[in-house]
Design a protein around this motif. Structure first.
Motif, PDB file in Angstrom:
ATOM      1  N   GLY A  27       0.830  -1.200   0.000  1.00 16.94           N
ATOM      2  CA  GLY A  27       0.000   0.000   0.000  1.00 16.94           C
ATOM      3  C   GLY A  27       0.863   1.247   0.000  1.00 16.94           C
ATOM      4  N   GLU A  31       1.047   4.224  -2.825  1.00 12.95           N
ATOM      5  CA  GLU A  31       0.866   5.628  -2.451  1.00 12.95           C
ATOM      6  C   GLU A  31       2.043   6.467  -2.931  1.00 12.95           C
ATOM      7  OE1 GLU A  31      -1.374   7.454  -0.524  1.00 12.95           O
ATOM      8  OE2 GLU A  31      -2.846   5.881  -0.194  1.00 12.95           O
ATOM      9  N   ILE A  97      -6.175   3.789   0.301  1.00 17.39           N
ATOM     10  CA  ILE A  97      -5.707   3.211  -0.958  1.00 17.39           C
ATOM     11  C   ILE A  97      -6.739   3.395  -2.062  1.00 17.39           C
ATOM     12  CG2 ILE A  97      -5.306   0.982  -2.099  1.00 17.39           C
ATOM     13  CD1 ILE A  97      -2.882   2.148  -0.710  1.00 17.39           C
ATOM     14  N   GLU A 138      -2.097   7.697   5.209  1.00 18.15           N
ATOM     15  CA  GLU A 138      -1.403   6.461   4.818  1.00 18.15           C
ATOM     16  C   GLU A 138       0.033   6.428   5.316  1.00 18.15           C
ATOM     17  OE1 GLU A 138      -0.501   2.819   3.130  1.00 18.15           O
ATOM     18  OE2 GLU A 138      -2.471   3.766   3.134  1.00 18.15           O
TER      19      GLU A 138
END
Length: 429
Positions: A27, A31, A97, A138
């Motif tokens: 993830g 990103e 995400i 994130e």
């Protein structure tokens, strides 16, 4: 059928932990791949969305939109961080995400200024704002999540693992950009080829969403704060010095990072008119150094006291950032030498800053506090770094940027040591 949400215990099955870390790590890869693409391709994006006879002016317009994405990161941290501290980490990780993948697809397909006029720049701006909200949670939460999953005494190693995947995303952004330019040529890349790396990022998002469906939950009932969200914010307020230290710990590292990964490549392409294939190749070499160095740094930091490792590596950043002044005229050799010359100290700082930030907040308000501090830091110091660097170069005052970054580095050390004395640390020590 919905995925089973697994609560995580202190004796978590190692195979489950590894799967969770992979979902978190990839993830981060997505990103940062998507985020760095915009920075790396600003000199291509600018003329399509902000037409100008001056390529530097068009690039700076695109970099200004890049910086605006950082400005909303604190908002993402505040909104989604509070949810993560009250309802759990997993749901927030899925939302972040999904937002990034969707907006990356929109950028890949977005019409240009020639097709819809000023609305093109507006659409691009909206996508960057949404991506800022997404990355605002994130980046800080994934490291905090990984530290909570890690066995005691291996927190820095967990941070190194997460940094590995962050740098994998940065490397992929450079590698895919290089590969696309090499395959289709500079003219086609300028015309339409810049869209290809964004389309690849959107496809990657589907894989990451699938992997994250089975993430375990690390926020136990005993960790939750009962009552209104104000309870979480009272905890952040109680540790205000840790929050202030966090802003400078993150901010100094990000100013250094974006100068090397975004500022210098755009300086090379737009100001010194270097060959784009060579610039992307050099950026890819930098990505390899960051990728390999991250787990090594984490492993070494676990063998020494975290505070000592952080202090030494941050002080080393002060002379290292002045290496950028050696790239003062066109020449790929000089560009590559500067990029790699500052890379070793860069990887030390970029691996440790997140676990240091995590250590300054207790678990019950960690997601909120770290996301807020991280968001403010990257908005003030990270997102503006590449724009500021190019602007100072245009003003003939390039030397001011390394001075600025060196001062941020020294202030971060002073505030970190003060925060440790004031309220202690909560991870990695």
């Amino acid at each position: 059928m919905s995925a089973t949400v697994l609560p995580i215990s202190h004796a978590q099955n190692p195979s489950t932990t590894r799967k969770a870390m992979l979902g978190l790590g990839l993830g981060n890869t997505l990103e940062w791949y998507d985020w760095m693409l915009f920075g790396l391709l600003s000199s291509y994006i600018g003329p399509h969305f902000f037409p100008s006879h001056d390529p530097v002016a068009a690039t700076m317009s695109a970099l200004a939109v890049f910086a605006v994405g950082f400005a909303v990161r604190p908002l993402g941290g505040v909104l989604l961080g509070t949810f993560a501290d009250r309802i759990g980490r997993r749901a927030v990780m899925l939302v972040s995400i999904a937002l990034m993948a969707l907006t990356t697809l929109v950028i890949a397909l977005a019409p240009t200024h020639a097709q819809i006029g000023v609305w093109a720049g507006g659409l691009l701006l909206v996508c960057r704002l949404v991506q800022g909200v997404s990355t605002g949670i994130e980046a800080p939460l994934s490291t905090a999540y990984a530290v909570e999953l890690a066995p005691a005494g291996r927190e820095a190693r967990a941070a190194g693992f997460m940094s590995f995947f962050v740098n994998l995303g940065i490397l992929l952004a450079s590698l895919v950009s290089f590969g696309t330019t090499f395959a289709i040529g500079g003219d086609a890349m300028q015309d339409w080829g810049w869209r290809i790396p964004f389309a690849i990022g959107a496809v990657m998002g589907l894989l990451v969403l699938y992997l994250r469906r089975s993430l375990p939950e690390t926020l136990h009932e005993e960790d939750r704060v009962e009552g209104p969200a104000a309870s979480v914010w009272r905890g952040v307020g109680k540790h205000w010095l840790g929050l202030l230290a966090m802003i400078f710990v993150v901010g100094a590292a990000q100013a250094y990072n974006y100068a090397w990964t975004v500022g210098l490549p755009n300086l090379a392409r737009s100001t010194f008119q270097e060959d784009p294939t060579g610039v992307f190749a050099a950026s890819t070499a930098l990505g390899v150094v960051l990728l390999v160095g991250s787990p090594i740094t984490g492993w070494l930091a676990d063998r020494f006291k975290l505070s000592r490792a952080f202090t030494v590596t941050r002080v080393l950043a002060v002379p290292s950032v002045f290496v950028m002044l050696l790239y003062a005229q066109p020449g790929m050799g000089g560009f590559l030498g500067v990029l790699l010359g500052g890379s070793v100290v860069l990887v030390l700082n970029m691996t440790l800053y997140n676990v240091v930030a995590t250590s300054l907040m207790p678990k019950y308000c960690r997601a909120t506090g770290v996301a807020l501090g991280y968001g403010i830091a990257v908005a003030l110091f990270g997102g503006t770094a590449s724009y500021l660097m190019l602007w100072l170069q245009e003003q003939g005052a390039t030397w001011l940027f390394p001075v600025y970054t060196a001062v941020l580095s020294l202030v971060s050390v002073v505030l970190y040591l003060a925060a440790r004395r004031s309220s202690g640390t909560f991870a990695g020590e």
